[in-house]
Design an enzyme around this catalytic site. Sequence first.
Site, PDB file in Angstrom:
ATOM      1  N   ARG A 279      12.075   2.794   2.655  1.00  0.00           N
ATOM      2  CA  ARG A 279      12.974   3.930   2.649  1.00  0.00           C
ATOM      3  C   ARG A 279      14.202   3.617   3.457  1.00  0.00           C
ATOM      4  NH1 ARG A 279       8.326   7.329   1.785  1.00  0.00           N
ATOM      5  NH2 ARG A 279       7.355   6.435   3.615  1.00  0.00           N
TER       6      ARG A 279
ATOM      7  N   SER B 188       6.378  -1.772   9.855  1.00  0.00           N
ATOM      8  CA  SER B 188       4.992  -1.363  10.103  1.00  0.00           C
ATOM      9  C   SER B 188       3.986  -2.470   9.895  1.00  0.00           C
ATOM     10  CB  SER B 188       4.660  -0.178   9.209  1.00  0.00           C
ATOM     11  OG  SER B 188       5.705   0.741   9.241  1.00  0.00           O
TER      12      SER B 188
ATOM     13  N   ASP C  78       5.898   2.169  12.514  1.00  0.00           N
ATOM     14  CA  ASP C  78       5.970   3.515  11.913  1.00  0.00           C
ATOM     15  C   ASP C  78       5.220   4.563  12.733  1.00  0.00           C
ATOM     16  OD1 ASP C  78       3.535   2.374  11.214  1.00  0.00           O
ATOM     17  OD2 ASP C  78       3.544   3.127   9.157  1.00  0.00           O
TER      18      ASP C  78
HETATM   19  P1  ADP Z   1       3.272   3.274   3.106  1.00  0.00           P
HETATM   20  O1  ADP Z   1       1.962   3.487   3.771  1.00  0.00           O
HETATM   21  O2  ADP Z   1       3.214   2.200   2.089  1.00  0.00           O
HETATM   22  O3  ADP Z   1       4.408   3.163   4.057  1.00  0.00           O
HETATM   23  P2  ADP Z   1       3.109   5.997   2.164  1.00  0.00           P
HETATM   24  O4  ADP Z   1       2.911   6.574   3.500  1.00  0.00           O
HETATM   25  O5  ADP Z   1       4.010   6.710   1.227  1.00  0.00           O
HETATM   26  O6  ADP Z   1       3.634   4.531   2.198  1.00  0.00           O
HETATM   27  O7  ADP Z   1       1.692   5.881   1.512  1.00  0.00           O
HETATM   28  C1  ADP Z   1       1.541   5.398   0.227  1.00  0.00           C
HETATM   29  C2  ADP Z   1       0.067   5.252  -0.006  1.00  0.00           C
HETATM   30  O8  ADP Z   1      -0.555   6.529   0.047  1.00  0.00           O
HETATM   31  C3  ADP Z   1      -0.249   4.698  -1.358  1.00  0.00           C
HETATM   32  O9  ADP Z   1      -0.372   3.291  -1.293  1.00  0.00           O
HETATM   33  C4  ADP Z   1      -1.581   5.329  -1.678  1.00  0.00           C
HETATM   34  O10 ADP Z   1      -2.626   4.521  -1.208  1.00  0.00           O
HETATM   35  C5  ADP Z   1      -1.601   6.613  -0.893  1.00  0.00           C
HETATM   36  N1  ADP Z   1      -1.358   7.745  -1.781  1.00  0.00           N
HETATM   37  C6  ADP Z   1      -0.203   8.093  -2.370  1.00  0.00           C
HETATM   38  N2  ADP Z   1      -0.372   9.169  -3.157  1.00  0.00           N
HETATM   39  C7  ADP Z   1      -1.673   9.506  -3.068  1.00  0.00           C
HETATM   40  C8  ADP Z   1      -2.489  10.512  -3.660  1.00  0.00           C
HETATM   41  N3  ADP Z   1      -2.011  11.395  -4.503  1.00  0.00           N
HETATM   42  N4  ADP Z   1      -3.774  10.525  -3.327  1.00  0.00           N
HETATM   43  C9  ADP Z   1      -4.281   9.637  -2.482  1.00  0.00           C
HETATM   44  N5  ADP Z   1      -3.585   8.668  -1.908  1.00  0.00           N
HETATM   45  C10 ADP Z   1      -2.290   8.593  -2.184  1.00  0.00           C
HETATM   46 MG    MG Z   2       5.034   4.082   5.739  1.00  0.00          MG
END
Ligand code: ADP
Ligand code: MG
Length: 461
Positions: free
Chosen positions: A78, A146, A199
Amino acid sequence: SGRWSRAVAIVKEFEEKCATPIGKLRQVADAMTVEMHAGLASEGGSKLKMLISYVDNLPTGDEKGLFYALDLGGTNFRVLRVQLGGKVGVVKQEAEEVSIPARLMVGRSNELFDFIAAELAKYVACESEDFQLPAGRQRELGFTFSFPVKQTSLVSGTLISWTKGFAINETIGEDVVSELTKAIERQGLDMRVAALVNDTVGTLAGGRYYDKDVVAAVILGTGTNAAYVERAHAIPKWHGLLPKSGEMVINMEWGNFRSSHLPVTEYDQSLDAESLNPGEQIFEKLISGMYLGDILRRILLRLAEEASFFGDTVPPKLLVPFILRTPDMSAIHHDTSSDLRVVASKLKDILGIMNTSLKTRKMLLELCDIVAKRGARLSAAGVVGILKKQGRDVAAAEKARTVIAMDGGLYEHYTLFRKFLENTLTEMLGEEVASTVIVTHANDGSGIGAALLAASHSQYL
Ligand code: ADP
Ligand code: MG
């Protein structure tokens, strides 16, 4: 039939191995507290790295000016900009999400950083007039990164290891701020990295900006991790000057926690063995979004192979690692239709499995429950471990609030997971203490938190 009773037996055994009765959770929480002490005592003293963040002051609410943040930590990154107005708070905030091409996650270091810097440059180029940079000033950036980093200051740190599906050997041991800075220069962008934060640390900072009682942050997304506020004199491995505030934010890297008390099954063992980082991030592999869906796939595969769960042949797609993603598992788990039609359509669309019986689909729901419950309850035990370390797991004299900022796609979107987690916290803490412990969703807290830390460490202060 024999097949069905075989399936029932396999599921029952799986459920027993995944069980997290309260006594076990207390052992996990205690082990977490013990490992926290060990990790703070000496470098390499524990699987928990307990990394010093160099953040010894959290946002006060007085931060002012235009700041950027870049959040790299999973499949997406982001970019964000925020105009901070001091006492009046956030004047304007915008963010954009960019997905990272999979090949860049396992390719060359420069290519990854060049891609990120190029997206950042594009984003900066469309800054509107609502954002105000005083003449002659350089734009400043909070860099949320992160992955485990050994920081040497707020603006430098070397990568210890990649996690969550990233594997670029040549970045390990390099200063990620200097890698990013060089890539920013290659783009011809005039911008300075003012803060490097995990993060969790960003989420803690973002949470504190809005609520002064925030003392810890937990991320449940692709991976999982936590950060909290520690007393500086309770960090024996810290040999620097004690900060004026007397406090230091610690990035636990709790994803790498492990303990003999963790309920690990043969499915988890094979998932780990076949992962990009075998033997590492064991707690993360039981809890986080990158893995839950694949644990479910593995048990379904066993059921297909040994109990002909989906008919006489094993559906070939069940053999494909990570084909069943956690968001799909979540959709299955939340199916409340009487004929479980979401389950049916997910099975068809993702695994090519048709014509399942209602009984089979119900069993699938039960498996989701087992996997999600274990992850959520272990996360709660981890939180209780932190509260114990902070002495906040017992009733305070005057009802002090303890606020935990949480973020991440798993926490945000997997409603049942979140409910299990919250219920387990109450179960472990008891009603009285639980009523003073508040879990809040710090939406995109890590991005805004990094921007806030860039603001409080601006070269123009
Ligand atoms: P990151 O951890 O990659 O920085 P996010 O905090 O946006 O990014 O988390 C994304 C992760 O959250 C995805 O890889 C997935 O595992 C989980 N996730 C996203 N949407 C859902 C959902 N509807 N239900 C369950 N898990 C989800
Ligand atoms: Mg994240």
